[in-house]
Design a protein around this motif. Structure first.
Motif, PDB file in Angstrom:
ATOM      1  N   THR A 110       0.763  -1.032  -0.110  1.00 60.65           N
ATOM      2  CA  THR A 110       0.457   0.186  -0.102  1.00 60.65           C
ATOM      3  C   THR A 110       0.772   1.903   0.209  1.00 60.65           C
ATOM      4  N   VAL A 111       1.816   1.330   0.878  1.00 63.01           N
ATOM      5  CA  VAL A 111       2.410   2.371   1.342  1.00 63.01           C
ATOM      6  C   VAL A 111       3.627   2.774  -0.297  1.00 63.01           C
ATOM      7  N   PRO A 124      -1.451  11.510   0.977  1.00 63.40           N
ATOM      8  CA  PRO A 124      -1.828  11.159   2.584  1.00 63.40           C
ATOM      9  C   PRO A 124      -3.617  10.639   2.832  1.00 63.40           C
ATOM     10  N   VAL A 125      -4.195  10.829   2.409  1.00 60.03           N
ATOM     11  CA  VAL A 125      -5.325   9.875   2.262  1.00 60.03           C
ATOM     12  C   VAL A 125      -4.432   8.016   2.420  1.00 60.03           C
ATOM     13  N   ALA A 126      -3.359   7.892   1.408  1.00 56.10           N
ATOM     14  CA  ALA A 126      -2.575   6.709   1.891  1.00 56.10           C
ATOM     15  C   ALA A 126      -1.902   6.100   3.383  1.00 56.10           C
ATOM     16  N   VAL A 157      -4.879   6.264   5.538  1.00 53.52           N
ATOM     17  CA  VAL A 157      -5.430   5.306   5.953  1.00 53.52           C
ATOM     18  C   VAL A 157      -4.677   3.899   6.379  1.00 53.52           C
ATOM     19  N   SER A 158      -3.190   3.712   5.553  1.00 52.41           N
ATOM     20  CA  SER A 158      -2.619   2.423   5.752  1.00 52.41           C
ATOM     21  C   SER A 158      -1.493   2.548   7.140  1.00 52.41           C
ATOM     22  N   THR A 159      -2.002   3.519   7.730  1.00 50.26           N
ATOM     23  CA  THR A 159      -0.878   3.846   9.007  1.00 50.26           C
ATOM     24  C   THR A 159      -2.647   3.642   9.967  1.00 50.26           C
TER      25      THR A 159
END
Length: 141
Positions: free
Chosen positions: A45-46, A52-54, A57-59
């Motif tokens: 994902t990263v 910033p949304v990625a 959400v992933s974090t």
């Protein structure tokens, strides 16, 4: 009782206790498998989803996973000898590989699916080694 009978009884109790700890420490194998899957999804994902949304959400999802795993680990009754050392080495090794992936990924191969897959598998190596060690030590899922 004779000394031999006392010694035999002590050995029997010791063996039963070792078997109980071995059975009750199988939880760590399941922990590592879930962590390995989650970290693989995080790395992919990263590296492939930007913005910033990625990151948010992933974090957030990874933090929820680690929080759940930590709560699960905290409820367990038994751990093997040297568990802390083994777990610390696995997580620290993963952290170093993950940090290297975050630094090198955008510089070397931005948006490269093959690089992202390779990096995810590379980051999964410490967890896979941990799973192998747990299997070797007798924990089965």
């Amino acid at each position: 009782m004779s000394e031999y009978a006392d010694a035999a009884e002590a050995l029997t109790r010791s063996g039963a206790m070792e078997d109980a700890v071995r059975r009750q420490s199988r939880w760590y194998l399941r922990y590592l498998i879930v962590y390995g899957v989650a970290q693989t999804a995080l790395v992919l994902t990263v590296l492939l989803w930007h913005g910033p949304v990625a990151v948010g959400v992933s974090t957030a999802l990874f933090a929820l996973c680690v929080g759940g795993l930590s709560a699960y680990a905290g409820r367990q009754r038994a751990v093997r000898r040297r568990f802390g050392l083994r777990h610390g080495l696995i997580i620290a090794s993963w952290g170093v590989l993950y940090a290297a992936t975050l630094v090198l990924g955008p510089m070397v191969a931005p948006d490269s699916v093959p690089f992202a897959v390779g990096a995810a598998l590379c980051c999964a190596l410490p967890v896979a080694v941990g799973v192998g060690l747990e299997l070797r030590d007798g924990a089965t899922a």
